[in-house]
Write an enzyme that holds these catalytic residues in place. Structure first.
Site, PDB file in Angstrom:
ATOM      1  N   PRO A  15      31.527  52.580  45.082  1.00 50.96           N
ATOM      2  CA  PRO A  15      32.310  51.593  45.843  1.00 50.96           C
ATOM      3  C   PRO A  15      31.726  50.187  45.697  1.00 50.96           C
ATOM      4  O   PRO A  15      30.507  50.011  45.770  1.00 50.96           O
ATOM      5  CB  PRO A  15      32.150  52.073  47.289  1.00 50.96           C
ATOM      6  CG  PRO A  15      30.827  52.784  47.298  1.00 50.96           C
ATOM      7  CD  PRO A  15      30.668  53.402  45.939  1.00 50.96           C
ATOM      8  N   GLY A  16      32.569  49.215  45.450  1.00 48.62           N
ATOM      9  CA  GLY A  16      32.125  47.822  45.431  1.00 48.62           C
ATOM     10  C   GLY A  16      32.794  47.104  46.590  1.00 48.62           C
ATOM     11  O   GLY A  16      32.172  46.746  47.593  1.00 48.62           O
ATOM     12  N   ARG A  17      34.115  46.978  46.472  1.00 51.29           N
ATOM     13  CA  ARG A  17      34.903  46.269  47.475  1.00 51.29           C
ATOM     14  C   ARG A  17      34.701  46.836  48.881  1.00 51.29           C
ATOM     15  O   ARG A  17      34.587  46.090  49.852  1.00 51.29           O
ATOM     16  CB  ARG A  17      36.389  46.389  47.096  1.00 51.29           C
ATOM     17  CG  ARG A  17      37.332  45.620  47.973  1.00 51.29           C
ATOM     18  CD  ARG A  17      38.789  46.037  47.693  1.00 51.29           C
ATOM     19  NE  ARG A  17      39.059  46.311  46.310  1.00 51.29           N
ATOM     20  CZ  ARG A  17      39.562  45.420  45.442  1.00 51.29           C
ATOM     21  NH1 ARG A  17      39.906  44.216  45.837  1.00 51.29           N
ATOM     22  NH2 ARG A  17      39.765  45.754  44.176  1.00 51.29           N
TER      23      ARG A  17
ATOM     24  N   GLY B 127      36.902  52.130  43.933  1.00 49.62           N
ATOM     25  CA  GLY B 127      38.327  51.861  44.075  1.00 49.62           C
ATOM     26  C   GLY B 127      38.921  52.035  45.456  1.00 49.62           C
ATOM     27  O   GLY B 127      40.125  51.863  45.635  1.00 49.62           O
TER      28      GLY B 127
ATOM     29  N   TYR C 229      46.593  38.732  41.243  1.00 48.21           N
ATOM     30  CA  TYR C 229      47.130  40.050  41.613  1.00 48.21           C
ATOM     31  C   TYR C 229      48.189  39.969  42.704  1.00 48.21           C
ATOM     32  O   TYR C 229      48.563  40.996  43.266  1.00 48.21           O
ATOM     33  CB  TYR C 229      46.032  40.971  42.161  1.00 48.21           C
ATOM     34  CG  TYR C 229      44.764  41.046  41.351  1.00 48.21           C
ATOM     35  CD1 TYR C 229      44.779  41.498  40.039  1.00 48.21           C
ATOM     36  CD2 TYR C 229      43.549  40.696  41.925  1.00 48.21           C
ATOM     37  CE1 TYR C 229      43.594  41.584  39.321  1.00 48.21           C
ATOM     38  CE2 TYR C 229      42.369  40.782  41.218  1.00 48.21           C
ATOM     39  CZ  TYR C 229      42.401  41.234  39.910  1.00 48.21           C
ATOM     40  OH  TYR C 229      41.233  41.324  39.210  1.00 48.21           O
TER      41      TYR C 229
ATOM     42  N   ARG D 103      42.205  35.834  43.334  1.00 42.58           N
ATOM     43  CA  ARG D 103      42.885  37.115  43.504  1.00 42.58           C
ATOM     44  C   ARG D 103      44.352  36.954  43.910  1.00 42.58           C
ATOM     45  O   ARG D 103      45.208  37.744  43.519  1.00 42.58           O
ATOM     46  CB  ARG D 103      42.141  38.000  44.516  1.00 42.58           C
ATOM     47  CG  ARG D 103      40.712  38.339  44.049  1.00 42.58           C
ATOM     48  CD  ARG D 103      40.097  39.464  44.859  1.00 42.58           C
ATOM     49  NE  ARG D 103      40.754  40.719  44.592  1.00 42.58           N
ATOM     50  CZ  ARG D 103      41.661  41.266  45.335  1.00 42.58           C
ATOM     51  NH1 ARG D 103      42.026  40.688  46.466  1.00 42.58           N
ATOM     52  NH2 ARG D 103      42.233  42.395  45.001  1.00 42.58           N
TER      53      ARG D 103
ATOM     54  N   CYS E 146      45.038  21.530  40.362  1.00 40.23           N
ATOM     55  CA  CYS E 146      46.246  20.953  39.783  1.00 40.23           C
ATOM     56  C   CYS E 146      47.131  22.050  39.249  1.00 40.23           C
ATOM     57  O   CYS E 146      47.274  22.219  38.021  1.00 40.23           O
ATOM     58  CB  CYS E 146      45.868  19.983  38.684  1.00 40.23           C
ATOM     59  SG  CYS E 146      45.058  18.567  39.390  1.00 40.23           S
ATOM     60  N   GLU E 147      47.684  22.821  40.146  1.00 40.69           N
ATOM     61  CA  GLU E 147      48.457  23.980  39.729  1.00 40.69           C
ATOM     62  C   GLU E 147      49.243  24.469  40.948  1.00 40.69           C
ATOM     63  O   GLU E 147      48.650  24.693  42.003  1.00 40.69           O
ATOM     64  CB  GLU E 147      47.467  25.054  39.260  1.00 40.69           C
ATOM     65  CG  GLU E 147      48.101  26.252  38.733  1.00 40.69           C
ATOM     66  CD  GLU E 147      47.486  26.730  37.409  1.00 40.69           C
ATOM     67  OE1 GLU E 147      46.749  25.970  36.752  1.00 40.69           O
ATOM     68  OE2 GLU E 147      47.785  27.863  37.058  1.00 40.69           O
TER      69      GLU E 147
HETATM   70  N1  LLP Z   1      33.305  51.653  39.052  1.00 44.14           N
HETATM   71  C1  LLP Z   1      33.895  51.175  37.941  1.00 44.14           C
HETATM   72  C2  LLP Z   1      33.681  51.866  36.662  1.00 44.14           C
HETATM   73  C3  LLP Z   1      34.713  50.054  38.006  1.00 44.14           C
HETATM   74  O1  LLP Z   1      35.298  49.591  36.914  1.00 44.14           O
HETATM   75  C4  LLP Z   1      34.903  49.398  39.250  1.00 44.14           C
HETATM   76  C5  LLP Z   1      35.742  48.227  39.347  1.00 44.14           C
HETATM   77  C6  LLP Z   1      34.252  49.904  40.384  1.00 44.14           C
HETATM   78  C7  LLP Z   1      33.474  51.047  40.243  1.00 44.14           C
HETATM   79  C8  LLP Z   1      34.369  49.287  41.741  1.00 44.14           C
HETATM   80  O2  LLP Z   1      35.664  49.273  42.226  1.00 44.14           O
HETATM   81  P1  LLP Z   1      35.928  48.854  43.758  1.00 44.14           P
HETATM   82  O3  LLP Z   1      35.346  49.932  44.629  1.00 44.14           O
HETATM   83  O4  LLP Z   1      35.249  47.545  43.977  1.00 44.14           O
HETATM   84  O5  LLP Z   1      37.404  48.737  43.869  1.00 44.14           O
HETATM   85  N2  LLP Z   1      38.717  42.230  40.098  1.00 44.14           N
HETATM   86  C9  LLP Z   1      39.587  43.208  40.722  1.00 44.14           C
HETATM   87  C10 LLP Z   1      39.028  44.551  40.724  1.00 44.14           C
HETATM   88  C11 LLP Z   1      38.603  45.017  39.345  1.00 44.14           C
HETATM   89  C12 LLP Z   1      37.620  46.091  39.505  1.00 44.14           C
HETATM   90  C13 LLP Z   1      37.047  46.491  38.213  1.00 44.14           C
HETATM   91  N3  LLP Z   1      36.254  47.650  38.317  1.00 44.14           N
HETATM   92  C14 LLP Z   1      39.957  42.735  42.117  1.00 44.14           C
HETATM   93  O6  LLP Z   1      39.647  41.606  42.471  1.00 44.14           O
HETATM   94  O7  LLP Z   1      40.629  43.449  42.865  1.00 44.14           O
END
Ligand code: LLP
Length: 463
Positions: free
Chosen positions: A321-323, A278, A364, A360, A391-392
């Protein structure tokens, strides 16, 4: 772009609605290192290069729209997270942000673990050689088949999300003659300061088991009783694109309080806590993300302090961390098709992708920045909206952007920081063909996910 005072700066080619926009950047040709991956440069001829590859050449070779992933940047961010947390903690990359075989191999090589949340992500991880014990399996409604596969593959942990799942996983593990390592995901009751759709720790939502009403303690009690489960810890993920550490602080404190309660009630000190992902990244120059080192230090201090107060041994910490790893590592390259000035409003610049490759903005209200990358320009800043070809009318890529006023059909525009949740949430809306992901590094480019073709679309259409 954030909204603040009306600009007092240079005159714009367009009229600015009163009081809504920050001043255009002093130099439209500059690439802000906060939002671009670390190898991005603008050459003397005005053309931007990333990974040593000119965007003009990339567009010729791979077409547009396309995502370009800076491998060196991705690997450097993996290392920064791993180094920041050190050997007594675990970093799980959240595969939902973007997953492919190449990415799995890079993660494996850089010593990261992987969080997956579906059978498809698990299949990709295993296929590309991520050791199963380094995989965490997530999800609020894992299917019977997914659980069976995860258990038989030997994943390092399954994160349990409901009372039903506690029993299901225990049963499947026992059937396979195994004891599955699990964590219990709790909702700590934090209102994360982020978009409502990506906040996950307040109580009124689908994830986790609530701490507040004793449900989480009850879940622990049940999990400890089941032979098929080895309960290794508690998991909390409070949401996404968060800059403020206060939410993590509250979350860590409440998770540690639960560990203390478990110790008092069962005489068991659970050895691990996972604080989720997150952490926010910079999408525009106005965003100020924290460095992994500072995040690690803050989380470690919070957990140590709370454990000391509760007289608990400090558990092993993990994060997901993903993002923050893949987000800044990629940009999307588009070609301009049409330019439509709306006098008194703004100029609409249409590109050859849109909400199918980046949902996104529509979903969002996300903010992005954009640069003209196929040439430099001295033209005045022009208030623009970069839109797609769907088309939006909500098909907006960058809502508020300043582009040089001479932007024209054929120009290449790049939207940086699109590595996370763009390709992974891409759709075929209007039968769009999902763009490729091309890895760039040291003057070489290689397709890691190919562009979809009309044949791909028609193959699924079996009617
Ligand atoms: N761990 C869990 C249990 C999660 O549900 C998520 C994200 C992460 C880690 C990774 O979060 P990050 O570090 O990437 O923020 N689609 C949305 C974000 C939804 C994320 C869902 N879970 C977007 O485009 O912002």
């Amino acid at each position: 772009m954030s909204r603040s005072a009306h600009p007092a700066g240079p005159r714009h080619a367009d009229v600015l609605p009163e009081g809504h926009y920050t001043a255009p950047p002093a130099d439209l040709n500059a690439l802000d290192a906060k939002v671009w991956s670390r190898t991005a440069r603008r050459g003397e001829d005005g053309v931007v290069t990333v990974g040593g590859m000119e965007v003009t050449r990339l567009a010729e070779e791979f077409g547009t729209p396309a995502y370009f992933l800076d491998e060196a940047d991705f690997r450097a961010r993996c290392r920064a997270w791993a180094d920041a947390f050190g050997p007594d903690a675990d970093v799980f990359y959240a595969g939902k942000a973007f997953l492919s075989r190449a990415v799995v191999r890079w993660l494996t090589e850089e010593g990261l673990n992987l969080d997956v949340c579906s059978g498809g992500e698990l299949a990709t991880a295993l296929d590309a050689g991520m050791p199963a014990e380094r995989i965490a399996f997530h999800g609020n409604n894992k299917s019977q088949e997914e659980i069976e596969r995860a258990v038989s593959a030997g994943v390092g942990r399954i994160v349990l999300d409901s009372f039903q799942e506690i029993v299901r996983v225990a049963h499947i593990a026992q059937e396979q003659g195994k004891r599955q390592r699990v964590q219990i995901r709790v909702t700590v009751g934090v209102e994360a300061h982020t978009h409502e759709f990506i906040a996950t720790a307040h109580e009124d939502q689908k994830f986790g088991i609530a701490l507040a009403d004793g449900q989480a303690a009850e879940a622990v009690r049940r999990a400890l009783k089941l032979d098929g489960l080895e309960l290794i810890g508690i998991h909390s993920h409070i949401g996404s694109q968060i800059f403020d550490m206060a939410g993590f602080e509250v979350s860590a404190r409440r998770v540690v309080q639960l560990l203390a309660r478990v110790r008092d009630e069962h005489g068991v000190e659970l050895p691990e806590i996972d604080l989720g992902g997150g952490l926010g990244i910079a999408y525009t120059s106005d965003d100020d993300p924290k460095e992994p080192h500072d995040i690690a230090k803050a989380l470690r201090e919070i957990v140590a302090r709370e454990c000391e107060a509760a007289k608990l041994r400090t558990p092993r910490i993990s994060v997901e961390p993903g993002r923050a790893i893949v987000g800044p590592s990629a940009f999307t390259l588009y070609r301009v098709g049409t330019v439509k000035p709306l006098p008194g409003l703004r100029t609409y610049v249409s590109v050859d992708g849109g909400m199918s490759d980046n949902i996104r903005t529509a979903l969002y209200d996300a903010e992005y920045s954009v640069s003209l990358v196929s040439r430099a320009s001295d033209a005045a800043p022009m208030l623009s909206r970069v839109v797609g070809k769907h088309c939006e009318s909500g098909d907006i890529v960058v809502k508020d952007a300043f582009l040089p006023a001479d932007v024209a059909p054929g120009d290449l525009l790049a939207v940086p920081a699109t590595g996370a949740y763009c390709r992974s949430m891409a759709s075929n809306y209007n039968h769009a063909l999902r763009p490729p992901v091309v890895a760039v590094k040291d003057g070489r480019a290689r397709v890691i996910v190919r562009r979809e073709t009309e044949d791909d679309l028609l193959r699924l259409d079996v009617g």
